[in-house]
Design a protein around this motif. Sequence first.
Motif, PDB file in Angstrom:
ATOM      1  N   LEU A 171      -8.023  24.455 -14.833  1.00 55.37           N
ATOM      2  CA  LEU A 171      -7.053  23.473 -14.484  1.00 55.37           C
ATOM      3  C   LEU A 171      -7.543  22.631 -13.436  1.00 55.37           C
ATOM      4  O   LEU A 171      -7.444  21.142 -13.400  1.00 55.37           O
ATOM      5  N   GLY A 172      -8.397  23.054 -12.365  1.00 51.53           N
ATOM      6  CA  GLY A 172      -8.793  22.370 -11.196  1.00 51.53           C
ATOM      7  C   GLY A 172      -9.993  21.382 -11.757  1.00 51.53           C
ATOM      8  O   GLY A 172     -10.083  20.445 -11.409  1.00 51.53           O
ATOM      9  N   ALA A 173     -10.831  22.090 -12.660  1.00 52.00           N
ATOM     10  CA  ALA A 173     -12.159  21.434 -13.048  1.00 52.00           C
ATOM     11  C   ALA A 173     -11.382  20.135 -14.016  1.00 52.00           C
ATOM     12  O   ALA A 173     -11.992  19.029 -14.057  1.00 52.00           O
ATOM     13  N   ILE A 174     -10.440  20.391 -15.062  1.00 50.62           N
ATOM     14  CA  ILE A 174     -10.198  19.305 -15.978  1.00 50.62           C
ATOM     15  C   ILE A 174      -9.291  18.323 -15.027  1.00 50.62           C
ATOM     16  O   ILE A 174      -9.297  17.114 -15.271  1.00 50.62           O
ATOM     17  N   SER A 175      -8.775  18.965 -14.063  1.00 53.91           N
ATOM     18  CA  SER A 175      -7.849  17.847 -13.202  1.00 53.91           C
ATOM     19  C   SER A 175      -8.682  16.903 -12.446  1.00 53.91           C
ATOM     20  O   SER A 175      -8.443  15.787 -12.380  1.00 53.91           O
TER      21      SER A 175
END
Length: 287
Positions: free
Chosen positions: A141-145
């Motif tokens: 989630l952190g990377a895609i966000s």
Amino acid sequence: MRSSNPVFSRRGFSRDNGYAGFNAQQPQAGGPAVGTQGNPYAQDAQNPYATNPYAQQDQYGAPVAPPRGSVMTMDDVVTRTAITLGVVVAGATVAWVTDMGLGLAIGAALVAMVLGLIQAFKSKPMPPVILAYAGFEGLFLGAISNYVNQWVPGAPMQAVLGTMAVFATMLVLYKTRIVRVTARFTRFVMIAAISFMVLTAVNLLFMVFGGGDGLGFRSGGMGILFGVVGVLLGSFFLAMDFKQVEDGVAYGAPREESWLAAFGLTMTLVWIYLEMLRLVAILSGDD
């Protein structure tokens, strides 16, 4: 009908042993169960907890109340959910700060999926597996966000606020009984969710082999409509999760089951966040 959430589908959280018994009288969360018929935690052949010390009977065959500290409470569910979501946020922060690449993010998502399936098919909750799932899911989630934020600045924060708004709204609608989880409601959500996932898979195949945006479900007007449907489905799953938790508390599920409740709620919130993030990105891109 069993819960749509795989971590609840193997449990007896629902009245009438988890099948289409949602029309039964609904006590307040944490309140006493109404009678023992259909109670998945009473002593009977279909009770998954019939052989553990929480499901005992007295000499007259009536169920004995389990020790107060051994049953699931709403506080337990809230605490475990907060811990699990905290691990998700920690993983997302690490991925954001380190600017994790999308390749590693996809790998983290696959690991999270495997861990989620392992827990879903286990007969007992495994907190280390649940927390590991939360950590890897957070990395994804952190990377895609971070990736979306470079394209549409501020989109992740808007998606977080949108997810919180959906959660709060559905909780109010459920507690006021405006939304009632009945057997018909459950069947409708399950059919809609299966259709949604099939269309998503078909669109992905068209994107991979045909190039471009596939069938157009992730951009333009069709993408907006598809995103709204995804958020609505996630909110319906939240209502079903609330129902499962309420029944588990009312019927005195073992305290360890609160980890399963936290796991299920986390998966649903992740779904809503991803759909909200996509929706915000599409809407911002159309401005």
